[in-house]
Design a protein around this motif. Structure first.
Motif, PDB file in Angstrom:
ATOM      1  N   LEU A 542       0.638  -1.292   0.066  1.00  0.00           N
ATOM      2  CA  LEU A 542       0.086  -0.138   0.172  1.00  0.00           C
ATOM      3  C   LEU A 542       0.963   1.222   0.223  1.00  0.00           C
ATOM      4  O   LEU A 542       0.683   2.248  -0.727  1.00  0.00           O
ATOM      5  N   TYR A 543       1.756   1.291   0.964  1.00  0.00           N
ATOM      6  CA  TYR A 543       2.785   2.405   0.880  1.00  0.00           C
ATOM      7  C   TYR A 543       3.484   2.641  -0.345  1.00  0.00           C
ATOM      8  O   TYR A 543       3.727   3.792  -0.752  1.00  0.00           O
ATOM      9  N   GLN A 544       3.888   1.706  -1.094  1.00  0.00           N
ATOM     10  CA  GLN A 544       4.632   1.698  -2.463  1.00  0.00           C
ATOM     11  C   GLN A 544       3.586   2.197  -3.449  1.00  0.00           C
ATOM     12  O   GLN A 544       3.910   3.000  -4.222  1.00  0.00           O
ATOM     13  N   TRP A 545       2.387   1.746  -3.283  1.00  0.00           N
ATOM     14  CA  TRP A 545       1.282   2.348  -4.100  1.00  0.00           C
ATOM     15  C   TRP A 545       1.172   3.983  -4.140  1.00  0.00           C
ATOM     16  O   TRP A 545       1.336   4.640  -4.940  1.00  0.00           O
ATOM     17  N   LEU A 546       1.290   4.404  -3.011  1.00  0.00           N
ATOM     18  CA  LEU A 546       1.120   5.761  -2.536  1.00  0.00           C
ATOM     19  C   LEU A 546       2.545   6.430  -3.008  1.00  0.00           C
ATOM     20  O   LEU A 546       2.362   7.316  -3.633  1.00  0.00           O
ATOM     21  N   GLN A 547       3.426   5.814  -2.847  1.00  0.00           N
ATOM     22  CA  GLN A 547       4.954   6.465  -3.483  1.00  0.00           C
ATOM     23  C   GLN A 547       4.937   6.795  -4.774  1.00  0.00           C
ATOM     24  O   GLN A 547       5.417   7.447  -5.420  1.00  0.00           O
ATOM     25  N   ASN A 548       4.080   5.500  -5.423  1.00  0.00           N
ATOM     26  CA  ASN A 548       4.163   5.681  -7.019  1.00  0.00           C
ATOM     27  C   ASN A 548       2.917   6.568  -7.374  1.00  0.00           C
ATOM     28  O   ASN A 548       2.768   6.635  -8.674  1.00  0.00           O
ATOM     29  N   GLY A 549       2.218   7.302  -6.550  1.00  0.00           N
ATOM     30  CA  GLY A 549       1.477   8.266  -6.824  1.00  0.00           C
ATOM     31  C   GLY A 549       0.008   8.002  -7.022  1.00  0.00           C
ATOM     32  O   GLY A 549      -0.763   8.669  -7.376  1.00  0.00           O
ATOM     33  N   ALA A 550      -0.469   6.960  -6.310  1.00  0.00           N
ATOM     34  CA  ALA A 550      -1.670   6.340  -6.139  1.00  0.00           C
ATOM     35  C   ALA A 550      -2.717   7.468  -5.438  1.00  0.00           C
ATOM     36  O   ALA A 550      -2.044   8.116  -4.535  1.00  0.00           O
ATOM     37  N   HIS A 551      -4.143   7.425  -5.847  1.00  0.00           N
ATOM     38  CA  HIS A 551      -4.949   8.323  -5.273  1.00  0.00           C
ATOM     39  C   HIS A 551      -5.522   7.158  -4.329  1.00  0.00           C
ATOM     40  O   HIS A 551      -5.830   6.353  -4.886  1.00  0.00           O
ATOM     41  N   PHE A 552      -6.052   7.621  -3.075  1.00  0.00           N
ATOM     42  CA  PHE A 552      -6.470   6.688  -1.911  1.00  0.00           C
ATOM     43  C   PHE A 552      -7.971   7.351  -1.816  1.00  0.00           C
ATOM     44  O   PHE A 552      -7.922   8.539  -1.281  1.00  0.00           O
ATOM     45  N   TYR A 553      -8.935   6.482  -1.839  1.00  0.00           N
ATOM     46  CA  TYR A 553     -10.353   6.919  -1.599  1.00  0.00           C
ATOM     47  C   TYR A 553     -11.112   5.875  -0.554  1.00  0.00           C
ATOM     48  O   TYR A 553     -10.762   4.898  -0.447  1.00  0.00           O
ATOM     49  N   VAL A 554     -11.829   6.590   0.132  1.00  0.00           N
ATOM     50  CA  VAL A 554     -12.496   5.858   1.249  1.00  0.00           C
ATOM     51  C   VAL A 554     -13.973   6.266   1.092  1.00  0.00           C
ATOM     52  O   VAL A 554     -14.455   7.514   1.026  1.00  0.00           O
ATOM     53  N   CYS A 555     -15.047   5.415   1.108  1.00  0.00           N
ATOM     54  CA  CYS A 555     -16.287   5.569   1.239  1.00  0.00           C
ATOM     55  C   CYS A 555     -17.109   4.778   2.260  1.00  0.00           C
ATOM     56  O   CYS A 555     -16.934   3.710   2.120  1.00  0.00           O
ATOM     57  N   GLY A 556     -17.882   5.412   2.983  1.00  0.00           N
ATOM     58  CA  GLY A 556     -18.780   4.773   3.994  1.00  0.00           C
ATOM     59  C   GLY A 556     -19.025   5.234   5.239  1.00  0.00           C
ATOM     60  O   GLY A 556     -18.814   6.449   5.431  1.00  0.00           O
ATOM     61  N   ASP A 557     -19.038   4.616   6.213  1.00  0.00           N
ATOM     62  CA  ASP A 557     -19.352   5.011   7.661  1.00  0.00           C
ATOM     63  C   ASP A 557     -18.138   5.771   8.040  1.00  0.00           C
ATOM     64  O   ASP A 557     -16.837   5.558   8.435  1.00  0.00           O
ATOM     65  N   GLN A 558     -18.601   7.297   8.714  1.00  0.00           N
ATOM     66  CA  GLN A 558     -17.572   8.101   9.058  1.00  0.00           C
ATOM     67  C   GLN A 558     -17.014   7.766  10.379  1.00  0.00           C
ATOM     68  O   GLN A 558     -15.589   7.785  10.870  1.00  0.00           O
ATOM     69  N   LYS A 559     -17.938   7.440  11.295  1.00  0.00           N
ATOM     70  CA  LYS A 559     -17.831   7.264  12.721  1.00  0.00           C
ATOM     71  C   LYS A 559     -16.765   6.170  13.135  1.00  0.00           C
ATOM     72  O   LYS A 559     -15.840   6.475  13.985  1.00  0.00           O
ATOM     73  N   ASN A 560     -17.002   5.115  12.557  1.00  0.00           N
ATOM     74  CA  ASN A 560     -16.104   4.008  12.906  1.00  0.00           C
ATOM     75  C   ASN A 560     -15.244   3.470  11.805  1.00  0.00           C
ATOM     76  O   ASN A 560     -13.739   3.659  12.017  1.00  0.00           O
ATOM     77  N   MET A 561     -15.683   3.108  10.855  1.00  0.00           N
ATOM     78  CA  MET A 561     -14.919   2.462   9.581  1.00  0.00           C
ATOM     79  C   MET A 561     -13.816   3.553   8.885  1.00  0.00           C
ATOM     80  O   MET A 561     -12.593   3.522   9.061  1.00  0.00           O
ATOM     81  N   ALA A 562     -14.373   4.894   8.555  1.00  0.00           N
ATOM     82  CA  ALA A 562     -13.461   5.789   8.159  1.00  0.00           C
ATOM     83  C   ALA A 562     -12.390   6.197   9.148  1.00  0.00           C
ATOM     84  O   ALA A 562     -11.211   6.607   8.663  1.00  0.00           O
TER      85      ALA A 562
END
Length: 602
Positions: A542-562
């Motif tokens: 996951l970190y390598q993907w970010l280092q390679n310029g990946a965009h990271f998306y999260v969708c769903g419950d804010q209180k717990n999951m996010a």
């Protein structure tokens, strides 16, 4: 049609200029075209030369002193604050005042010292946090870099939910900080609850009054285009929704699942509505007939009795079905009933957390059963808040489904005292059938979008119904022929009953479009596993993907999951970089500033 009109009205334009304009406006939506019309009118007003075209007329100019500009500044998570800001901007612009509209995500806060008038509207998320769009602006305003603002006049409107403890907290912080920096309030802050139509109207009227004092005589030309009857297009919006037809509605969880999740397909044919992956569809629900009957029975009122709602006459049954909130309790309604009930009075005077928990787990019918009162039809309607639309992440791309829009809807149901209580919109959408009608509008979200470059890798974290926008992402990337890598982390209770859109994901994985998929079915083994656990297991990748310029998306419950995903991402960056927590915090902040960490949470 627009090309024909342009040819007819070309007037002093050269053929090359006409062609440039035709190319520029060819794919604009109705909303964008209307905005451009206002911009051009303002541009013409700023220039001293005469302006006239064949088939278009400009009003006469009056020489007046330059009017100070009003900046409408907003920070929005789900689009509500953006909508309020746009409504104010549109009204002031139509009235002929100097006004500009700014998203906090794009606004350079160093320009604050140049501003004279700011109308600021902002929402509050979760436990008093600013929306993602406002994080950088909030950080700057509360830093030592914030300038003195003795020349600034401002007012703040906050949007929130009074069932949360930190109601409108972000708006309170902005209001207090702008005053601390020397700004002068034009009006006191307005804190608006879930149903904010009245407060929005009040705020707009206040700023109209300010603008009128700034310039009594408006030297703004009025532009009207002469053309056929089909030049004007309806502007569907939150308060003017489009009545659409349901094409299909099917349950996509298997037999034995503890969840009822519907895939709903709606036709937007002839609406002129357009959306992009990442946008949301607003749905105006109708309260269930059984619930309305229960309210009428508890109050001993006649559903055919006439009542007034927003200066229009209707029946009590219609008001309770279409115009009043029955599944969510407002503090105002609690306070009214508390005058006849000691238990509710103690609740209002006690610990706020207990009050919030009570409000979040109680519906109107339960309060009516608790407090005996002789109700009058109009009195009941006046005490209940107006019904509000619900926003659902769109699960389709128009390039894949044409003039349709798809939703993924989880039925909200909670059993209390042997009675199942449902969410208003989720039950409404769960009960609808092919051919039924639903009132909808598109809520654009330009801060939850695919990268402009289709070669950019993306990581999508969407457990449960949070997977919806990522289905639209994949449909769009497939249609575009994008080559960027795609990684999905999805979770739900059970593989066999709760793997939403399983055939879609397997097909994309087989074709190579979906580069990687990691699943977290929490109850298929002794120890529960969630998406954040899968992230941690694959920390290096996951970190390598970010280092390679990946965009990271999260969708769903804010209180717990996010929240858990954010904490895990922070830990991954801290450990994989080897530079610790401070570096990780700055790293994630920079991802957000760059638009590479985007969230659609609720």
């Amino acid at each position: 049609m627009s090309s024909q009109i342009l040819q007819q009205l070309s007037g002093p334009l050269s053929n090359d200029q006409v062609e440039i304009i035709r190319t520029a406006v060819g794919d604009l939506s109705v909303e964008q075209t209307q905005w451009l019309s206002g911009y051009l009118a303002g541009l013409a007003a700023a220039r001293q030369g005469e302006a006239g075209t064949q088939g278009a007329a400009f009003g006469a100019r009056e020489e007046v002193a330059e009017q100070p500009q009003i900046t409408v500044l907003f920070g929005s998570q789900t689009g509500n604050a953006s909508g309020v800001a746009s409504a104010l901007y549109g009204q002031l612009e139509a009235d002929g005042f100097q006004v500009k509209l700014e998203d906090m995500a794009d606004y350079n806060p160093r320009n604050l010292k140049k501003e004279q008038y700011i109308a600021l509207v902002v929402s509050t998320q979760g436990e008093g946090d600013p929306p993602d769009d406002a994080l950088a602006f909030h950080e700057f305003l509360f830093s030592r870099k914030a300038p003195k603002l003795e020349n600034l006049k401002f007012s703040v409107m906050g949007l929130g939910d009074s069932s949360y403890e930190q109601f409108c907290q972000t708006a309170k912080e902005f209001d207090e900080r702008l005053a601390e920096l020397g700004g002068e309030r034009t009006h006191s802050r307005i804190d608006a609850d879930v149903d904010y139509s009245g407060e929005q109207k009040q705020w707009i009227e206040q700023w109209q009054s300010v603008a009128e004092q700034l310039q009594k005589t408006v030297a703004r030309p009025k532009l009207s285009v002469v053309g056929g009857a089909d030049v004007a297009q309806p502007q569907w919006s939150k308060f003017q929704p489009f009545t659409a037809e349901v094409i299909n509605s099917i349950c996509i969880t298997g037999r034995g699942s503890g969840k009822n999740i519907q895939h709903v397909e709606i036709s937007l044919e002839e609406s002129g509505l357009h959306y992009q992956p990442g946008d949301a569809l607003g749905v105006w629900p109708q309260n269930n007939t059984d619930l309305v009957d229960e309210v009428l029975q508890l109050t001993a009122l006649d559903g055919d009795a006439n009542v007034q709602v927003d200066d229009a006459e209707t029946t009590l049954r219609d008001a309770l079905t279409n115009q009043r909130e029955l599944t969510q309790v407002s503090k105002k309604f609690l306070e009214q009933l508390a005058t006849d009930n000691e238990q509710l009075q103690q609740l209002l005077e006690g610990d706020r957390k207990d009050l919030i928990a009570f409000m979040q787990n109680t519906q109107v019918v339960e309060l009516l059963a608790l407090v005996s009162r002789d109700w009058q039809p109009q009195q009941l309607v006046d005490q209940l808040p107006g019904i509000t639309p619900r926003l659902y992440s769109i699960a389709s791309s128009t390039d894949a489904v044409d003039e349709e829009v798809h939703l993924t809807v989880g039925l909200v149901a909670d059993e209390r005292d042997g009675q199942v209580r449902f969410g208003a919109a989720s039950r409404f959408l769960a009960d609808i059938s092919e051919g039924d009608s639903v009132r909808v509008f598109v809520e654009h979200n330009r801060h939850f979008k695919l990268p402009e470059n289709g070669d950019t890798p993306i990581i999508m974290v969407g457990p449960g119904t949070g997977v919806a926008p990522f289905r639209s992402f994949m449909q769009q990337r497939d249609a575009n022929g994008d080559s960027g890598d795609n990684w999905l982390l999805f979770g739900n209770p059970h593989f066999h009953t709760d793997f939403l859109y399983q055939t879609d994901w397997q097909g994309w994985h087989k074709s190579g479009l979906l580069t990687r998929i990691d699943l977290a079915f929490s109850r298929d083994q002794k120890d529960k596993i969630y998406v954040q656990d899968r992230m941690a297991e694959n920390a290096a990748d996951l970190y390598q993907w970010l280092q390679n310029g990946a965009h990271f998306y999260v969708c769903g419950d804010q209180k717990n999951m996010a929240k858990a995903v954010d904490e895990t991402l922070h830990q991954i960056v801290a450990e994989q970089s080897g530079q610790g927590d401070d570096y990780a915090a700055d790293y994630l902040k920079q991802l957000k500033r760059d638009g590479r960490y985007q969230r659609d949470v609720y």
